[in-house]
Scaffold this motif. Structure first.
Motif, PDB file in Angstrom:
ATOM      1  N   TRP A  31       0.836  -1.206   0.000  1.00  0.00           N
ATOM      2  CA  TRP A  31       0.000   0.000   0.000  1.00  0.00           C
ATOM      3  C   TRP A  31       0.863   1.245   0.000  1.00  0.00           C
ATOM      4  O   TRP A  31       1.910   1.281   0.643  1.00  0.00           O
ATOM      5  CB  TRP A  31      -0.924   0.012   1.215  1.00  0.00           C
ATOM      6  N   THR A  38       0.235   5.978   3.038  1.00  0.00           N
ATOM      7  CA  THR A  38       0.162   6.190   4.486  1.00  0.00           C
ATOM      8  C   THR A  38       1.570   6.171   5.077  1.00  0.00           C
ATOM      9  O   THR A  38       2.498   5.595   4.521  1.00  0.00           O
ATOM     10  CB  THR A  38      -0.635   5.084   5.183  1.00  0.00           C
ATOM     11  N   ASP A  39       1.667   6.826   6.212  1.00  0.00           N
ATOM     12  CA  ASP A  39       2.912   6.801   6.963  1.00  0.00           C
ATOM     13  C   ASP A  39       2.477   6.574   8.399  1.00  0.00           C
ATOM     14  O   ASP A  39       1.342   6.199   8.649  1.00  0.00           O
ATOM     15  CB  ASP A  39       3.628   8.145   6.769  1.00  0.00           C
ATOM     16  N   ARG A  40       3.351   6.863   9.330  1.00  0.00           N
ATOM     17  CA  ARG A  40       2.940   6.688  10.723  1.00  0.00           C
ATOM     18  C   ARG A  40       2.137   7.917  11.143  1.00  0.00           C
ATOM     19  O   ARG A  40       2.662   8.856  11.688  1.00  0.00           O
ATOM     20  CB  ARG A  40       4.138   6.450  11.596  1.00  0.00           C
ATOM     21  N   GLY A  41       0.827   7.891  10.834  1.00  0.00           N
ATOM     22  CA  GLY A  41      -0.053   8.970  11.262  1.00  0.00           C
ATOM     23  C   GLY A  41      -0.238  10.070  10.236  1.00  0.00           C
ATOM     24  O   GLY A  41      -0.936  11.032  10.484  1.00  0.00           O
ATOM     25  N   PHE A  42       0.364   9.931   9.038  1.00  0.00           N
ATOM     26  CA  PHE A  42       0.203  10.963   8.024  1.00  0.00           C
ATOM     27  C   PHE A  42      -0.419  10.375   6.767  1.00  0.00           C
ATOM     28  O   PHE A  42      -0.420   9.170   6.574  1.00  0.00           O
ATOM     29  CB  PHE A  42       1.551  11.588   7.669  1.00  0.00           C
ATOM     30  N   GLY A  43      -0.912  11.266   5.907  1.00  0.00           N
ATOM     31  CA  GLY A  43      -1.394  10.869   4.581  1.00  0.00           C
ATOM     32  C   GLY A  43      -2.669  10.052   4.666  1.00  0.00           C
ATOM     33  O   GLY A  43      -3.423  10.113   5.636  1.00  0.00           O
ATOM     34  N   ARG A  44      -2.908   9.295   3.621  1.00  0.00           N
ATOM     35  CA  ARG A  44      -4.059   8.403   3.566  1.00  0.00           C
ATOM     36  C   ARG A  44      -3.752   7.329   2.534  1.00  0.00           C
ATOM     37  O   ARG A  44      -2.838   7.505   1.709  1.00  0.00           O
ATOM     38  CB  ARG A  44      -5.325   9.158   3.161  1.00  0.00           C
ATOM     39  N   LEU A  45      -4.507   6.259   2.541  1.00  0.00           N
ATOM     40  CA  LEU A  45      -4.283   5.201   1.558  1.00  0.00           C
ATOM     41  C   LEU A  45      -4.561   5.763   0.174  1.00  0.00           C
ATOM     42  O   LEU A  45      -5.578   6.409  -0.047  1.00  0.00           O
ATOM     43  CB  LEU A  45      -5.224   4.022   1.813  1.00  0.00           C
ATOM     44  N   GLN A  46      -3.645   5.530  -0.757  1.00  0.00           N
ATOM     45  CA  GLN A  46      -3.859   6.081  -2.094  1.00  0.00           C
ATOM     46  C   GLN A  46      -3.890   5.020  -3.178  1.00  0.00           C
ATOM     47  O   GLN A  46      -4.644   5.138  -4.120  1.00  0.00           O
ATOM     48  CB  GLN A  46      -2.777   7.098  -2.395  1.00  0.00           C
ATOM     49  N   ARG A  98      -2.254   0.798  -4.386  1.00  0.00           N
ATOM     50  CA  ARG A  98      -1.513  -0.384  -3.977  1.00  0.00           C
ATOM     51  C   ARG A  98      -0.824  -1.005  -5.186  1.00  0.00           C
ATOM     52  O   ARG A  98      -1.434  -1.191  -6.231  1.00  0.00           O
ATOM     53  CB  ARG A  98      -2.472  -1.395  -3.358  1.00  0.00           C
ATOM     54  N   PRO A 108      -5.060   5.456  -7.440  1.00  0.00           N
ATOM     55  CA  PRO A 108      -5.548   6.512  -6.541  1.00  0.00           C
ATOM     56  C   PRO A 108      -7.051   6.802  -6.672  1.00  0.00           C
ATOM     57  O   PRO A 108      -7.689   7.160  -5.700  1.00  0.00           O
ATOM     58  CB  PRO A 108      -4.734   7.728  -6.969  1.00  0.00           C
TER      59      PRO A 108
END
Lengths: 510, 238
Positions: B165, B168-176, B178, B203
C-alpha cells in the motif's frame, strides 16, 4: 376504457368465413383458428399434421401480419369519427379512453351504439363474426367486457373480474403455478394480501395481483411526458413506397430506444406520425401488447401502419404524395429501472434472462434474498451504498451522490465491508490500548493489531484519525467515532474505528 | 455478435494475463486468497460487465459495493445474493443459467456431485464461474485461504502475489493506491505462467498497469525489500 375487439381477426382478415374450418399457420404451428375448427378440437400451438388429423378439410392458410394490419386500418380510421385518440393494440384489437366520448355522446350505451355503427360499416360485414365492444375501468376489464359486449360500471370492476380464470392475464407460467396452489380465478388472486404475493411470486405476481384487483389503470398510471422523447427523419426525396420508409424506421426505432434507455424509460404507447410532401398529416397510436414496446415491435408496427395508409385501405383516401417526414414518439412511458425488469419484461434478452434468474432465486430463498446496489450519498462505507431488494421499489433515503459530504472518507473504498463491525484490539508498542481524545489526537502509536482475538500482526503504517459525530441528533442511534486506516505487515489495509474506548473493524481494503 | 465471441472481455490493462485475451466463456476461474484478491475480483467483474453483460455474486456477503462501483462494475447489472445458505449449489446453478459471470464464495466443503454439476453447467451455458477463496479475516489463520480443490477442476488460477500500500505513513497521509503482482496459471492454453505488476486499485479506485507483463520470474523490485523485512517482524511479533 373502451375496447373494440374482433374475434378471430387472423381468420377474418384473410376474407375467410368463420363458418369454415380454418387454422391460420405460422411456422408450421397453428396460430389462430375459426370457431368451426375449434369445435373439432383444433387449437393454437398444435402442429400442422396434428390439426389436419383432427379436422377433415381443414383450410391452413399462412399468417400474414401485414395483411391483418392492412385489413384493420379501415376500422381504426372509422373510429376516428368518434375519438381522435384510438390506440391499436394489435390488428383486431384497439382501445380508447371512454370517459370524454361517453359524455359527449350521452352515456356509455349510446357510445357503444355509435362505435358499433362506425365499425360495422368498415368491418368485414356479414361474413365475419360480430364485433365485441366493452367499456370498463382499465384495459383488462374492458377487453374482457368486450367479449360479452358489456358496459361495466367502475365500482363493479373487481366483482366483474373475479370469476375469470387467471389465464386471461396472458402469463401461462404464472397461471399454471397459481392453479397448482388452488388459485384459479382472478377473484382468488385478488383476495391474497399483496406482500404475500410479492414474496412468493415476485414482481410478476404483484403485477398480476394488481390487474386482478382492477388496478391496472393505476399500474399503467399515465406517464404521459409533457415533453415526449421523439425520433424523426426527413425524406429527401420523399419516400414513395412504404418499404423505403419502413426501412428507415429501423434506425429511428433504435434511436428512440437508445434515448429512452438514457432517460431510464420504456415506451408503452408509441405515436407514429407521417407527413406527406403535400402537407397531409397522419397520426396513429399503438399500445404495447405486453406492456412495453421494444425495438422490434416498434419497427413491425411502423411497417404495418405505413402499409395500411399507403395502400389506401382506410376510409380516408390514400395520401396524394410521398412521405416527407416520419416521426416516432414515446407517447406514454414508464420508469424502466433495471430492478423493475421483472415487472416490465426487460429491455434486452440478457436483461430478461437475468431477471428470470433473479426471480427464480427469490422463489428458492424467499423475499429479500437478491439485491442490486446503488451508490448514494453518505460518509462511511456502511452508508454509501444502498442495497435494493430485487422486486421491491425501494425509496432511497439519501440519493445525493453528487453533494459533498464533509468528513467523508477519501477514495479508495474498502473492498470488503463488515456490516456488523468486527471487534479488534489495537495496542501501542508498550502493549497498552490506543485511544483517541476529543481533539483527535491518538494517545500513542498503533503498533499491533489482533482481529477477533486472533494472533497479533504488525501495523507498518497508519493514517488518521478522522473524527465524526454521526446522527448526533438521535440519542439512540447517534455515536461519536474516530477512524484509522491501518496497514499491516502482510500487505492488508484495514479501516477501523473506536467508539466509547472499544476498537472495531469496519472494512478491509482487500 | 458478442454472443459468439469465445471470451468475456477483461479490462485492457489485464489482457496480458490471459492467453486468449479474455476469460474463456464456460470456464472455471479461481481467485486465490491473499491480500488484494477482492480488488482483483472486482477488476474482473468490471471488465466482463461491459456490453450489457450481467454478473452475480453468490455467497460473498462482505463485498464492498462502493469499491465495486469505483472499480467500474455496473451495480445495476450485478445481482448480489449474499446469503444463499445451504442452497448455494442451486442458486449458483440458477445464476449460471441467467448471467454471464458468477462469483461464488467458494465453500470450504463441496460435494463432488455439486462441483461437477456446476462446472458442467458453466460450460453448457457459456458462463464463467469465478471461485473466490473463503474469507477468514481475523480468523484463526488471520488471512485468506486458497480455493479448495474444485471437483470439476479449475481452468485458470489467479493470485495476488505481493501487495504494497502507498500513501500512508505513521499517522500521516491516507491510503492512495496499492502495487501488486498478479500471477495467472492454469491448464490448456493458460499452462504458461503469466505475471504482471499493477496498481490495484490506483488513486481513484481504477486500475493501472505499472509494467508490461513478463514471462517467468519477475525481477524483484526494490520496494519489496521492505515488505520482506515486515514479514520477518510479523513472524517475531506473532
Amino acid at each position: 376504457m373502451l375496447v373494440v375487439w374482433w374475434p378471430d381477426w387472423p381468420v377474418v382478415s384473410l376474407g375467410l368465413s368463420c363458418g369454415d374450418p380454418v387454422a391460420v399457420m405460422e411456422a408450421n404451428v397453428v396460430a389462430a383458428t375459426s370457431p368451426a375448427a375449434r369445435a373439432t378440437g383444433v387449437a393454437a400451438g398444435q402442429r400442422r399434421r396434428e390439426a389436419e388429423a383432427l379436422c377433415a378439410g381443414l383450410l391452413t392458410p399462412c399468417r400474414d401480419r401485414t395483411a391483418e394490419a392492412r385489413a384493420f386500418e379501415p376500422v381504426v380510421a372509422a373510429l376516428g369519427q368518434v375519438t381522435p385518440l384510438v390506440e391499436v393494440v394489435r390488428p383486431g384489437l384497439c382501445a380508447f379512453g371512454a370517459r370524454g366520448p361517453a359524455r359527449y355522446f350521452g352515456g356509455e350505451q349510446s357510445l357503444i351504439c355509435r362505435v358499433a355503427e362506425a365499425v360495422g360499416k368498415a368491418g368485414p360485414g356479414e361474413a365475419g363474426p360480430a364485433v365485441g365492444i366493452g367499456v370498463a375501468e382499465g384495459y383488462l376489464a374492458a377487453a374482457l367486457a368486450a367479449r360479452g359486449g358489456e358496459a361495466v360500471p367502475a365500482a363493479a370492476t373487481r366483482a366483474f373480474l373475479a370469476p375469470f380464470p387467471v389465464s386471461v392475464l396472458g402469463q401461462p407460467e404464472l397461471a399454471t403455478l397459481l392453479g397448482r396452489l388452488g388459485i384459479h380465478t382472478l377473484g382468488d388472486l385478488a383476495r391474497l394480501p399483496e406482500p404475500a404475493v410479492l414474496s412468493r411470486f415476485g414482481p410478476k405476481g404483484r403485477w398480476a395481483h394488481g390487474m386482478a384487483r382492477g388496478e391496472d389503470a393505476r399500474l399503467l398510471a399515465a406517464g404521459r411526458p409533457a415533453d415526449p422523447i421523439v425520433a424523426e427523419i426527413v425524406f429527401d426525396p420523399p419516400a414513395e413506397r412504404s418499404d423505403t420508409a419502413a426501412f428507415a424506421a429501423r434506425s429511428l426505432a433504435a434511436d428512440l430506444v437508445l434515448r429512452l434507455d438514457g432517460a431510464d424509460m420504456a415506451c408503452t404507447r408509441l405515436r407514429i406520425e407521417v407527413e406527406t410532401e403535400h402537407g397531409e398529416s397522419l397520426v396513429r397510436l399503438w399500445r404495447g401488447e405486453e406492456q412495453q414496446l421494444d425495438e422490434e415491435q416498434m419497427v413491425a408496427r411502423v411497417r404495418w401502419q405505413l402499409d395500411g395508409w399507403l395502400s389506401g385501405s382506410g376510409t380516408d383516401p390514400p395520401p396524394t404524395a410521398g412521405i416527407a417526414r416520419l416521426c416516432l414518439a414515446a407517447d406514454e412511458t414508464v420508469p424502466a429501472r433495471s430492478r423493475q425488469l421483472g415487472f416490465w419484461g426487460g429491455r434486452s434478452d440478457r436483461d430478461r434472462r437475468a431477471a428470470r434468474g433473479a426471480d427464480r432465486v427469490l422463489g428458492m430463498l424467499g423475499d429479500r434474498s437478491v439485491f442490486t446496489g446503488m451508490v448514494q450519498g453518505g460518509r462511511y462505507p456502511d452508508e454509501r451504498v444502498a442495497l435494493l431488494a430485487w422486486g421491491e421499489q425501494s425509496t432511497v433515503e439519501r440519493p445525493d451522490v453528487g453533494l459533498p459530504w464533509p468528513g467523508r472518507l477519501p477514495a479508495p473504498a474498502p473492498g470488503l465491508v463488515h456490516a456488523e463491525p468486527v471487534p479488534i484490539r489495537l495496542c501501542d508498542p508498550g502493549g497498552g490500548t490506543v485511544t483517541v481524545d476529543g481533539r483527535g489526537q491518538v494517545s500513542s502509536e498503533p503498533r499491533r493489531l489482533s482481529i477477533r482475538q486472533g494472533r497479533w500482526v504488525e501495523v507498518v503504517s497508519w493514517a488518521g484519525p478522522w473524527l465524526a459525530d454521526q446522527r448526533w441528533w438521535d440519542a439512540s442511534d447517534g455515536h461519536r467515532r474516530a477512524r484509522l486506516q491501518l496497514v499491516t505487515g502482510n500487505g492488508v489495509a484495514h479501516l477501523c474505528f473506536v467508539e466509547k474506548g472499544r476498537w472495531w473493524l469496519e472494512g478491509t481494503y482487500d | 455478435m458478442t454472443a459468439r465471441r469465445a471470451v468475456l472481455p477483461v479490462l485492457p490493462v489485464l489482457v496480458g494475463l490471459f492467453a486468449e485475451g479474455g476469460i474463456r466463456k464456460g470456464s472455471v476461474v479461481a481467485v486465490e486468497g491473499g491480500a488484494g484478491s477482492t480488488s482483483l475480483l472486482l477488476a474482473l467483474l468490471a471488465g466482463a460487465g461491459g456490453e450489457g453483460a450481467w454478473a452475480a455474486a453468490v455467497g460473498v456477503p462482505l463485498l464492498g459495493l462502493e469499491a465495486a462501483a469505483a472499480a467500474g462494475v455496473v451495480l445495476e447489472r450485478l445481482l448480489v445474493i449474499p446469503r444463499p445458505g445451504g442452497a448455494w449449489p442451486e442458486v449458483a446453478a440458477a445464476m449460471l443459467d441467467s448471467v454471464d459471470m458468477v462469483v461464488l464464495g467458494a465453500p470450504r466443503r463441496c460435494r463432488e456431485v455439486d462441483g461437477r454439476r456446476l462446472t458442467a453447467r458453466a460450460r453448457e451455458r457459456r458462463a464463467v464461474l469465478l471461485l473466490e477463496a473463503p474469507q477468514s479475516i481475523g480468523g484463526p489463520k488471520g488471512g485468506r485461504e486458497t480455493v479448495p480443490s474444485w471437483p470439476g477442476g479449475v481452468d485458470l488460477r489467479l493470485r495476488v502475489e505481493r501487495s504494497v500500500w502507498e500513501g500512508t505513513d505513521r499517522g500521516f497521509g491516507r491510503l492512495q493506491g496499492r502495487r501488486v503482482v498478479v500471477r495467472a496459471w492454469g491448464r490448456g492454453t493458460a499452462a504458461r505462467e503469466r505475471r504482471m505488476e499493477l496498481m490495484l486499485p490506483g488513486p481513484d479506485g481504477s486500475i493501472e498497469a505499472v509494467l508490461t507483463p513478463v514471462a517467468g520470474d519477475l525481477t524483484p523490485l526494490r520496494s519489496y525489500v521492505d515488505l520482506d523485512a515486515c514479514a520477518t517482524q510479523e513472524t517475531m511479533a506473532g
